[in-house]
Design a protein around this motif. Structure first.
Motif: not given
Length: 248
Positions: A6-8
């Protein structure tokens, strides 16, 4: 179990991040703020502060004790542009400077706003020199509010009050009754502006009609607070509504 990557990304408040400390008994301010601050880029976070069924000086004094705990319940990771304490009478008796100290000591915010200072600044913005006040509460609380305006340099020509003590009843005062009180106030005193005090009072739907009928500025606690928070957060141009205070 398979772990997904995942990315923030950044915070929800791409336009602004606002916090609001609401009395436990208040049923009105959140609804008004969602109408006024409808821009999807505004993140509005709400926390509640304990408050009794009746607004008394003793209950307000206790809110002064409970304010830091309520402010700490706002999201810790959020960097707030402004946090508002949603109680006009509470600010009057606790004091705006003390409210700011208590809130800033408990959460990360650039500015702390309150309805009393917002209303006094609204008087300056609108050029009001002779203010009329409609308050739902008893005379001791209403008179203290009027004195706070006079101290700040805005003469109060007349104050009318519904004399109500029970907060649940304040939230249910008919907007027609509020408008009638404003009309009677305008007819009985030489005023050039009206403040409909109290965040729990349903004022938003009567303001525009009263301004058109009486041809003077009219504003309530919630409108003033949202306007002031928007200005402090640098988003005054996205606050919506057909009200003189918003320049529309």
């Amino acid at each position: 179990m398979t772990h997904a990557s995942y990315n923030l990304i950044g915070s929800i408040g791409t336009t602004a991040t606002l916090g609001l400390i609401v009395l436990q008994t208040d049923e009105t301010i959140e609804q008004d703020f969602r109408r006024l601050l409808s821009d999807p880029g505004i993140a509005l976070y709400i926390t509640r502060i304990p408050s009794g069924a009746e607004l008394t000086p003793e209950m307000i004094a206790q809110m002064g004790v409970d304010l830091p705990a309520a402010a700490r319940l706002l999201p810790r990771a959020a960097q707030f542009d402004a946090v508002g304490y949603g109680c006009t009478s509470g600010t009057t008796l606790i004091g705006p400077d003390q409210v700011e100290r208590l809130v800033k000591g408990a959460c990360a915010t650039r500015y702390v706003c309150n309805p009393l200072d917002a209303a006094r600044m609204a008087c300056t913005q609108l050029g009001i020199k002779r203010l009329g006040i409609v308050s739902p509460y008893t005379s001791d609380i209403a008179n203290a509010l009027a004195e706070a305006f006079v101290t700040a340099g805005t003469p109060v020509a007349r104050t009318v009050s519904f004399g109500e003590e029970v907060e649940a009843n304040v939230a249910r005062i008919d907007p027609v009754s509020i408008a009638d009180a404003a009309r009677n106030l305008a007819g009985a005193a030489d005023i050039d502006g009206i403040f409909l005090s109290c965040t729990n009072l349903r004022t938003l739907d009567v303001i525009a009609d009263l301004e058109a009928e009486l041809d003077i500025p009219v504003f309530g606690s919630n409108l003033a607070l949202a306007w002031h928070m928007g200005r402090m957060a640098g988003i005054g141009d996205v606050i919506r509504g057909p009200y003189r205070l918003l320049g529309r």
